[in-house]
Design an enzyme around this catalytic site. Structure first.
Site, PDB file in Angstrom:
ATOM      1  N   GLU A   1       0.846  -1.198   0.000  1.00  0.00           N
ATOM      2  CA  GLU A   1       0.000   0.000   0.000  1.00  0.00           C
ATOM      3  C   GLU A   1       0.876   1.241   0.000  1.00  0.00           C
ATOM      4  OE1 GLU A   1      -2.929  -0.046   3.103  1.00  0.00           O
ATOM      5  OE2 GLU A   1      -3.748  -1.987   2.469  1.00  0.00           O
TER       6      GLU A   1
ATOM      7  N   GLU B   1     -12.199   1.742   3.460  1.00  0.00           N
ATOM      8  CA  GLU B   1     -11.617   1.732   4.816  1.00  0.00           C
ATOM      9  C   GLU B   1     -12.616   2.309   5.819  1.00  0.00           C
ATOM     10  OE1 GLU B   1      -6.915   2.516   4.355  1.00  0.00           O
ATOM     11  OE2 GLU B   1      -8.138   4.284   4.126  1.00  0.00           O
TER      12      GLU B   1
END
Ligand code: C2E
Ligand code: MG
Ligand code: MG
Length: 538
Positions: free
Chosen positions: A396, A483
């Site tokens: 990420e 998220e």
């Protein structure tokens, strides 16, 4: 070079003009002494010989003595003149050395030492006149990039030009110094209520630093971060005042504040904590204090775990579990992130190597790691050593890390891809030019930042953004992971908007490795109702 060394090296170059005359002087004294002895002796012997009616050399000795005495006077005079010359030269060279020792050779401004000396004088003035002292610390922004991009000559010229303009702005009654590479400082006396005066001066200095400068047909544009501290001359010493201004400046730099920042006590406490954390990280590395936690990433339709995001936790011997927001930035700042990440990644990958082959693992890398051309090789080495397959690993990358050097980021991203590692654009929507990043770099997935999801119920705009990002991602065939799904409502909402993957406290907080094992065992069978059931029982 210390002042002593500098002085002696300078003095070594000054011709010792007094040496020869001094030797001659000594010789003259010796000769004269001998002559005087002989003269007196001649009288004595003359007296004796007259008494005895014999010796006749008196006149000859007296003329020799006279000649020698004249020579002595001449030598003495020469010596005196040469000595005067030498004293003048030495005084001049000492002055030159003192100026050099307190001046910055590049800009002609004072250096740190000269600054302290002048500051002490201003301190005395402030004491005598009941004034305060203000120190302004200024560090240029992007100066390194100027050097990197346009070469050191342009960088040097930029410093000289800025120094000249600062000199004009600051004026002769204050002390202005170049403290280090791209850092300048000013000390000034101000009235007891002279905050505005210091603000105005700092503002003018900022104006100098931000004005574009043309050097050799190149337009150079830098900025600066400025910190200010002021106090009564008896309250705080000059050194401490400069340190305080530096702390305020660093605070401004961290917050990217484009205005002068005043020092306050909280900043000092913060610095203390920061230093404690840095020391703690150094002590804790290699001692099992940094552990990977695992946050489940689930299929929003089925509730089945698709993978985990690895999130660092610090098991501090006194403070307990510390969140990464507290220590990752400090580790980044002090060049410790590499070692720390390696420790986390190695543990996480070797633990997850035995998990089912469809379980993905996502790791986070910091902006500074994206400037390390060896990062891909380092990750491959960990993959090889732990036996974790590259195609099950996602790296990420936050948008902000791409910002500083896109070319470098592109090279690293490509070499990661060549190794079969997948890439996710983290915190999507919080950085700049997100869409262009998506076009420029070969990301496999997007992680929509939790700030959009948090307000999705009350804020129609947030809902519209989530919808737009999902549609866009669908169009370019890049899956989105949402998220920060904290409750069933959000889960339902993002599911109806077309999102397919998600993570958040609703599905589970980050847990240590053995609990992640347990989660995997219990969620073996897909259970679409899992989240809703959880929310019902909550
Ligand atoms: P991130 O990569 O965006 O990680 C997601 C963060 O959101 C995690 O915070 C996670 O605990 C938190 N989070 C997840 N679900 C929820 C939720 O439902 N509600 C709320 N309020 N928060 C949620 P965490 O673990 O504190 O990590 C913060 C950041 O620190 C991460 O953001 C990541 O950028 C960084 N980080 C964590 N571990 C590492 C690491 O090993 N290396 C590097 N370079 N950075 C790391
Ligand atoms: Mg992340
Ligand atoms: Mg994130």
């Amino acid at each position: 070079m210390t002042r002593k060394k500098l002085l002696s090296s300078l003095n070594a170059k000054v011709p010792r003009t007094g040496r020869v005359p001094r030797d001659m002087f000594v010789l003259g004294i010796l000769v004269s002494a001998v002559a005087l002895l002989m003269w007196n002796g001649s009288y004595f012997f003359g007296y004796l010989s007259r008494a005895e009616g014999g010796f006749t050399g008196e006149l000859q000795i007296s003329s020799t003595t006279l000649t020698l005495n004249v020579a002595l006077i001449l030598f003495g005079w020469r010596y005196y003149v040469d000595l005067q010359q030498e004293i003048a030269k030495r005084a001049e060279s000492e002055e030159r050395a003192a100026i050099m020792a307190s001046t910055d050779g590049m800009t002609g401004l004072l250096n740190r030492r000269g600054f302290s000396e002048r500051a002490e004088l201003l301190r005395e003035t402030a004491m005598n006149e009941g004034l305060q002292l203000a120190v302004i610390s200024m560090q240029l922004n992007r100066f390194k990039q100027v050097n990197d991009r346009h070469g050191f000559d342009v960088g040097d010229e930029l410093l000289r030009r800025i120094a000249t303009s600062l000199s004009d702005t600051v004026g002769p009654e204050r002390a202005l110094a170049r403290i280090s590479g791209d850092e300048f400082a000013v000390i000034s006396t101000i009235q007891a209520d002279g905050r505005e005066e210091a603000n105005a001066l700092a503002g003018a200095m900022l104006g100098v630093a931000t004005a574009p400068i043309m050097i050799d047909k190149t337009l150079v544009n830098v900025g600066a971060f400025i910190g200010i501290a002021a106090a009564g001359p008896e309250e705080v010493g000059v050194r401490d005042l400069l340190r305080r201004a530096d702390i305020a400046q660093a605070h401004g730099r961290q917050g990217r504040m484009a205005r002068p920042v005043w020092f306050n006590d909280a900043m000092e406490r913060e610095l203390f904590v920061h230093n404690e954390i840095e020391q703690g990280i150094r002590a804790g590395l290699g001692h099992g204090q940094f552990l990977p936690y695992f946050e489940p990433q689930v299929d929003l339709k089925t509730g089945q775990i698709r993978g985990f995001e690895v999130l660092a936790r610090w098991h501090h011997p006194i403070s307990g579990v510390v969140q990464p927001g507290r220590f990752i930035p400090v580790a980044e700042e002090h060049g410790l992130i590499d070692q720390l990440s390696e420790e986390i990644f190695r543990q996480a990958l070797s633990h997850a190597a035995d998990w089912p082959s469809d379980i993905q693992l996502s790791i986070n890398i910091s902006p500074s790691q994206l400037a390390d051309s060896w990062i891909a090789q380092k990750l491959v080495r960990i993959l090889t050593e732990t036996g974790f397959p590259a195609n099950r690993l996602t790296v990420e990358i936050t948008e902000s890390s791409l910002f500083s050097d896109l070319e470098m980021a592109r090279a690293i991203v490509n070499s990661l891809k060549n190794q079969g590692i997948r890439l996710a654009l983290d915190d999507f929507g919080t950085g700049f030019s997100s869409l262009s990043h998506l076009r420029e770099l070969p990301f496999n997935s997007i992680k929509m930042d939790r700030t959009f999801v948090r307000t999705i119920h009350e804020d129609r705009e947030a809902e519209a953004i989530v919808r737009a990002v999902t549609t866009l991602a669908e169009a370019i065939k890049i899956p989105v992971t949402v998220e920060g799904i904290e409750n069933a409502e959000t889960h339902e909402k993002v599911s109806t908007l077309g999102c397919t993957l998600g993570q958040g406290w609703f599905f589970g907080k980050p847990v240590p490795a053995h609990q992640a094992d347990q989660l995997l065992r219990t969620s073996d069978t897909p259970d679409v109702s899992t989240p809703a059931a959880k929310s019902a029982s909550a």
